[in-house]
Design a protein around this motif. Structure first.
Motif, PDB file in Angstrom:
ATOM      1  N   LYS A 113      25.960 -20.512  19.413  1.00 41.21           N
ATOM      2  CA  LYS A 113      26.518 -21.545  20.285  1.00 41.21           C
ATOM      3  C   LYS A 113      27.878 -21.155  20.859  1.00 41.21           C
ATOM      4  N   GLY A 114      28.038 -19.861  21.162  1.00 38.48           N
ATOM      5  CA  GLY A 114      29.281 -19.393  21.758  1.00 38.48           C
ATOM      6  C   GLY A 114      30.390 -19.117  20.770  1.00 38.48           C
ATOM      7  N   PHE A 115      30.105 -19.180  19.478  1.00 37.74           N
ATOM      8  CA  PHE A 115      31.117 -18.922  18.448  1.00 37.74           C
ATOM      9  C   PHE A 115      30.822 -17.622  17.725  1.00 37.74           C
ATOM     10  N   ARG A 116      31.891 -16.938  17.339  1.00 40.41           N
ATOM     11  CA  ARG A 116      31.794 -15.752  16.502  1.00 40.41           C
ATOM     12  C   ARG A 116      32.222 -16.110  15.083  1.00 40.41           C
ATOM     13  N   VAL A 117      31.436 -15.718  14.110  1.00 36.17           N
ATOM     14  CA  VAL A 117      31.823 -15.836  12.706  1.00 36.17           C
ATOM     15  C   VAL A 117      32.215 -14.448  12.228  1.00 36.17           C
ATOM     16  N   LEU A 118      33.487 -14.289  11.896  1.00 38.95           N
ATOM     17  CA  LEU A 118      34.017 -12.985  11.492  1.00 38.95           C
ATOM     18  C   LEU A 118      34.199 -12.924   9.978  1.00 38.95           C
ATOM     19  N   ARG A 119      33.735 -11.823   9.395  1.00 36.00           N
ATOM     20  CA  ARG A 119      33.920 -11.566   7.963  1.00 36.00           C
ATOM     21  C   ARG A 119      34.976 -10.474   7.835  1.00 36.00           C
ATOM     22  N   ILE A 120      36.061 -10.771   7.148  1.00 33.96           N
ATOM     23  CA  ILE A 120      37.231  -9.893   7.122  1.00 33.96           C
ATOM     24  C   ILE A 120      37.534  -9.478   5.694  1.00 33.96           C
ATOM     25  N   THR A 121      37.676  -8.173   5.502  1.00 35.66           N
ATOM     26  CA  THR A 121      38.054  -7.635   4.188  1.00 35.66           C
ATOM     27  C   THR A 121      39.114  -6.566   4.396  1.00 35.66           C
ATOM     28  N   ARG A 122      39.716  -6.138   3.289  1.00 39.80           N
ATOM     29  CA  ARG A 122      40.739  -5.108   3.376  1.00 39.80           C
ATOM     30  C   ARG A 122      40.106  -3.762   3.728  1.00 39.80           C
ATOM     31  N   ARG A 129      31.331  -8.769  12.687  1.00 36.96           N
ATOM     32  CA  ARG A 129      30.829  -9.981  13.329  1.00 36.96           C
ATOM     33  C   ARG A 129      29.578 -10.393  12.564  1.00 36.96           C
ATOM     34  N   HIS A 130      29.752 -11.322  11.673  1.00 35.63           N
ATOM     35  CA  HIS A 130      28.690 -11.716  10.745  1.00 35.63           C
ATOM     36  C   HIS A 130      27.595 -12.502  11.448  1.00 35.63           C
ATOM     37  N   ALA A 131      27.992 -13.327  12.428  1.00 34.62           N
ATOM     38  CA  ALA A 131      27.021 -14.156  13.134  1.00 34.62           C
ATOM     39  C   ALA A 131      27.613 -14.605  14.461  1.00 34.62           C
ATOM     40  N   SER A 132      26.717 -14.932  15.394  1.00 37.77           N
ATOM     41  CA  SER A 132      27.101 -15.570  16.651  1.00 37.77           C
ATOM     42  C   SER A 132      26.148 -16.731  16.882  1.00 37.77           C
ATOM     43  N   ALA A 183      38.756 -35.299  15.429  1.00 36.59           N
ATOM     44  CA  ALA A 183      38.806 -36.537  14.640  1.00 36.59           C
ATOM     45  C   ALA A 183      37.492 -37.307  14.648  1.00 36.59           C
ATOM     46  N   THR A 184      36.641 -37.108  15.664  1.00 34.83           N
ATOM     47  CA  THR A 184      35.470 -37.966  15.813  1.00 34.83           C
ATOM     48  C   THR A 184      34.162 -37.330  15.358  1.00 34.83           C
ATOM     49  N   ARG A 185      34.181 -36.035  15.027  1.00 36.83           N
ATOM     50  CA  ARG A 185      32.944 -35.354  14.633  1.00 36.83           C
ATOM     51  C   ARG A 185      33.301 -34.069  13.914  1.00 36.83           C
ATOM     52  N   LEU A 186      32.323 -33.495  13.245  1.00 42.38           N
ATOM     53  CA  LEU A 186      32.520 -32.156  12.705  1.00 42.38           C
ATOM     54  C   LEU A 186      32.603 -31.202  13.885  1.00 42.38           C
ATOM     55  N   ASP A 187      33.713 -30.489  13.994  1.00 39.10           N
ATOM     56  CA  ASP A 187      33.902 -29.573  15.111  1.00 39.10           C
ATOM     57  C   ASP A 187      32.746 -28.575  15.180  1.00 39.10           C
ATOM     58  N   PRO A 188      32.222 -28.276  16.378  1.00 37.30           N
ATOM     59  CA  PRO A 188      31.095 -27.349  16.484  1.00 37.30           C
ATOM     60  C   PRO A 188      31.372 -25.979  15.869  1.00 37.30           C
ATOM     61  N   GLY A 189      32.608 -25.491  16.003  1.00 39.91           N
ATOM     62  CA  GLY A 189      32.932 -24.204  15.387  1.00 39.91           C
ATOM     63  C   GLY A 189      32.904 -24.280  13.871  1.00 39.91           C
ATOM     64  N   THR A 190      33.451 -25.350  13.327  1.00 40.29           N
ATOM     65  CA  THR A 190      33.414 -25.540  11.874  1.00 40.29           C
ATOM     66  C   THR A 190      31.972 -25.647  11.394  1.00 40.29           C
ATOM     67  N   ALA A 191      31.127 -26.345  12.169  1.00 41.98           N
ATOM     68  CA  ALA A 191      29.718 -26.465  11.803  1.00 41.98           C
ATOM     69  C   ALA A 191      29.044 -25.096  11.754  1.00 41.98           C
ATOM     70  N   VAL A 192      29.329 -24.250  12.747  1.00 41.72           N
ATOM     71  CA  VAL A 192      28.754 -22.902  12.758  1.00 41.72           C
ATOM     72  C   VAL A 192      29.273 -22.098  11.563  1.00 41.72           C
ATOM     73  N   LEU A 193      30.556 -22.209  11.276  1.00 46.40           N
ATOM     74  CA  LEU A 193      31.130 -21.472  10.145  1.00 46.40           C
ATOM     75  C   LEU A 193      30.447 -21.868   8.834  1.00 46.40           C
ATOM     76  N   LEU A 194      30.304 -23.175   8.605  1.00 46.85           N
ATOM     77  CA  LEU A 194      29.718 -23.635   7.344  1.00 46.85           C
ATOM     78  C   LEU A 194      28.228 -23.321   7.262  1.00 46.85           C
ATOM     79  N   ARG A 195      27.577 -23.173   8.412  1.00 42.78           N
ATOM     80  CA  ARG A 195      26.141 -22.872   8.428  1.00 42.78           C
ATOM     81  C   ARG A 195      25.870 -21.377   8.311  1.00 42.78           C
ATOM     82  N   LYS A 196      26.738 -20.542   8.897  1.00 40.39           N
ATOM     83  CA  LYS A 196      26.428 -19.126   9.032  1.00 40.39           C
ATOM     84  C   LYS A 196      27.177 -18.209   8.059  1.00 40.39           C
ATOM     85  N   ALA A 197      28.367 -18.612   7.614  1.00 44.51           N
ATOM     86  CA  ALA A 197      29.081 -17.790   6.630  1.00 44.51           C
ATOM     87  C   ALA A 197      28.412 -17.957   5.263  1.00 44.51           C
ATOM     88  N   GLU A 198      28.749 -17.085   4.345  1.00 44.10           N
ATOM     89  CA  GLU A 198      28.139 -17.122   3.011  1.00 44.10           C
ATOM     90  C   GLU A 198      28.971 -18.028   2.106  1.00 44.10           C
TER      91      GLU A 198
END
Length: 200
Positions: A191-200, A186-189, A40-55
């Protein structure tokens, strides 16, 4: 302390209005938030990594899904960077849905952001992309049920982007998704977070 969690349907925690500021892809955002919702008080660090590193999408072949929208940072970014896309923002938390709708209105994208409880999403709707910082703390079994419900709604050729903290089981979730028959990269790592790209 109360027993509220961000996945509580109707939080009893006092709302305590706040503003959360962040930047994505060169654009500044200032979104309303409140107590009783996720991060509630900040952009979650994981969400920040997702928005920065995913396409981030530049065009959409179909609707986009923000699964577990919270106060709406992912949905608002997706609607902002993809002007023709319809974005579904889905959350069990009523306060989170209200905040997301208000933030979409604030950004002038409310006509393209559909805010809904999970049960209110049309059963036959498929998504070109699914974005999520999934609620790991609901427990592994419930998390697997959640992803097992929504990932199959990827349209043919669609892609899902997930961010998961490594110390909260990001690598084991990767393996589980592969075991379920998904193509997982594993698209990116960061700050301790994994950004996963998932397809069929």
């Amino acid at each position: 302390m109360t027993g509220d969690h961000y996945f509580t349907a109707e939080p009893s925690t006092p709302a305590q209005a706040r503003e959360v500021q962040f930047s994505v892809a060169g654009r500044d955002y200032a979104l309303a938030s409140a107590g009783g919702v996720f991060s509630a008080t900040r952009l979650d660090p994981g969400t920040a990594v997702l928005l920065r590193k995913a396409e981030l999408p530049t065009s959409a072949d179909g609707p986009l899904l923000d699964l577990g929208s919270g106060f709406g940072p992912i949905a608002c970014v997706l609607a902002s960077v993809t002007p023709e896309a319809t974005v579904w923002a889905v959350d069990v938390n009523e306060r989170a849905r209200e905040l997301t709708a208000g933030n979409a209105q604030r950004l002038g994208v409310a006509d393209r952001v559909r805010v809904a409880a999970p049960e209110d999403v049309p059963a036959d709707l498929e998504f070109a992309q699914i974005w999520s910082n999934p609620p790991i703390r609901i427990g592994k079994e419930d998390l697997h049920q959640l992803l097992g419900r929504w990932l199959p709604r990827l349209a043919p050729g669609g892609v899902a982007w997930l961010v998961v903290a490594r110390h909260l089981g990001g690598d084991s979730l990767h393996r589980w998704l592969v075991d379920q028959g998904w193509q997982v990269e594993r698209h990116a790592s960061q700050k301790g977070f994994r950004v996963l790209r998932i397809t069929r």
